[in-house]
Write an enzyme that holds these catalytic residues in place. Structure first.
Site, short mmCIF file in Angstrom:
data_model
loop_
_atom_site.label_atom_id
_atom_site.label_comp_id
_atom_site.label_asym_id
_atom_site.label_seq_id
_atom_site.Cartn_x
_atom_site.Cartn_y
_atom_site.Cartn_z
N LYS A 48 0.83 -1.22 0.00
CA LYS A 48 0.00 0.00 0.00
C LYS A 48 0.86 1.26 0.00
CE LYS A 48 -1.65 -1.37 3.83
NZ LYS A 48 -2.36 -1.53 5.12
N THR A 79 -7.40 9.77 8.72
CA THR A 79 -7.11 8.48 8.08
C THR A 79 -6.88 7.39 9.13
OG1 THR A 79 -4.80 9.15 7.97
CG2 THR A 79 -6.12 9.44 5.96
N GLY A 134 -7.25 4.21 10.93
CA GLY A 134 -7.89 2.92 10.65
C GLY A 134 -8.06 2.58 9.18
N THR A 135 -7.40 3.32 8.30
CA THR A 135 -7.54 3.03 6.86
C THR A 135 -7.08 1.61 6.53
OG1 THR A 135 -5.44 4.16 6.53
CG2 THR A 135 -7.43 5.37 5.92
N GLY A 136 -5.94 1.22 7.11
CA GLY A 136 -5.39 -0.11 6.79
C GLY A 136 -6.31 -1.22 7.27
N CYS A 137 -6.87 -1.06 8.47
CA CYS A 137 -7.78 -2.08 9.03
C CYS A 137 -9.02 -2.20 8.15
CB CYS A 137 -8.23 -1.69 10.44
SG CYS A 137 -6.87 -1.38 11.58
#
Ligand SMILES: Nc1ncnc2c1ncn2[C@@H]1O[C@H](COP(=O)(O)OP(=O)(O)OP(=O)(O)O)[C@@H](O)[C@H]1O
Ligand SMILES: Cc1ncc(CO)c(N)n1
Length: 272
Positions: free
Chosen positions: A176, A209, A211-214
């Site tokens: 990412k 942003t 928690g974007t990855g979760c």
């Protein structure tokens, strides 16, 4: 009766509700998937950062996974914050025991404010125990650097890192590009062991942003649970996270949460 599709998240709790288990369950729900959870740790957290981390005892993690495995087979599983090598070993063992094949590993290491969510000594266990079981792994660039031991700057570095990560076992690597590198776009790289697919989109100018990855990895797991291909699941997940960032809620004095309603609202035609 239509079959209900189920997904399981194995991750930490974010008291602020924007990341971790809370983000995962909201994402599953929005994408029409029945959500289950096995907690690995409780964090005291808000948009300003992580104030405290309380890992769960091994027995508590084992018991949750056994309760789910004995009765409620998930169609897909994702892992997030795992904290220690001990928890990683338990989680990997249970995934093997119950034959949970549609596995998305989000190798969570550090929260946005810099607090560690994985002990340094656990990186080796993540590589040795969990990555070989993953269908998809979703590192950001700093995580990919730690997993591969290399520094990543240009695109050739990203491709080299993706190859190294693929060799560690996952069938698909999503590297990412969300971390702000001063560019106007966001470039995620997908590698399936044969070809590189660059997924580029505009960088949304926002500090919200958290928690974007979760959210993104939970959205991928939702697609897999429904029987979508990895490429389809990633494409929907990208649309989900983009909408969630664009319409972020703006709570808190720090990095606020994204909007888990946004994608569903757009698709149902209801205003946020
Ligand atoms: N500002 C942004 N604009 C557009 N897309 C973004 C932005 N930030 C992140 N993304 C996208 O969100 C997804 C999650 O990526 P990101 O790199 O932020 O994950 P992460 O660093 O693991 O998140 P977290 O800090 O929550 O663990 C990726 O598809 C990424 O491209
Ligand atoms: C519990 C938890 N998991 C993952 C992250 C990474 O965003 C976070 N901040 N908190």
């Amino acid at each position: 009766m239509t079959r209900v599709v189920k997904a399981l998240t194995i991750a930490g709790s974010d008291s602020g509700g924007g990341a971790g288990i809370q983000a995962d369950l909201k994402t599953f729900q929005e994408l029409g998937v029945y959500g289950m959870s096995a907690l690995t740790a409780v964090t005291a957290q808000n948009t300003l950062g992580v104030q405290a981390v309380y890992p769960l005892e091994s027995e508590a993690v084992t018991a949750q996974l056994d309760s789910i495995g004995a009765d409620l087979q998930p169609d897909a599983v994702k892992t997030g914050m795992l904290f220690s090598s001990e928890i990683i070993r338990i989680v990997a063992g249970k995934i093997r025991q119950y034959g949970w094949n549609s596995l998305v590993v989000d190798p969570v290491m550090v929260a946005k404010g810099g607090s560690p969510l994985l002990q340094q000594e656990a990186v080796r266990a993540l590589i040795a125990e969990l990555l070989p079981l993953a269908l998809v792994v979703t590192p950001n660039i700093p995580e990919a650097e730690i997993l591969t031991g290399m520094t990543i700057s240009g695109l050739p570095d990203r491709e080299r890192a993706a190859r190294l990560l693929h060799a560690m076992g996952p069938q698909y690597v999503v590297l990412k590009g969300g971390h702000d590198d001063g560019t106007s776009g966001v470039l995620d790289l997908l590698y399936d062991g044969q070809e590189f697919i660059y997924m580029d989109g505009p960088r949304i100018a926002t500090r919200h942003t958290h928690g974007t990855g979760c959210t993104y990895s939970a959205a991928i797991a939702s697609g897999l649970a429904k029987g979508n291909t990895v490429t389809e699941a990633i494409s929907t997940a990208k649309a989900f996270i983009q909408a969630a960032i664009e319409d972020s809620l703006g709570f808190g004095a720090g990095h606020g949460p994204t909007n888990h309603f946004a994608y569903g609202n757009r698709h149902r035609g209801i205003l946020p």
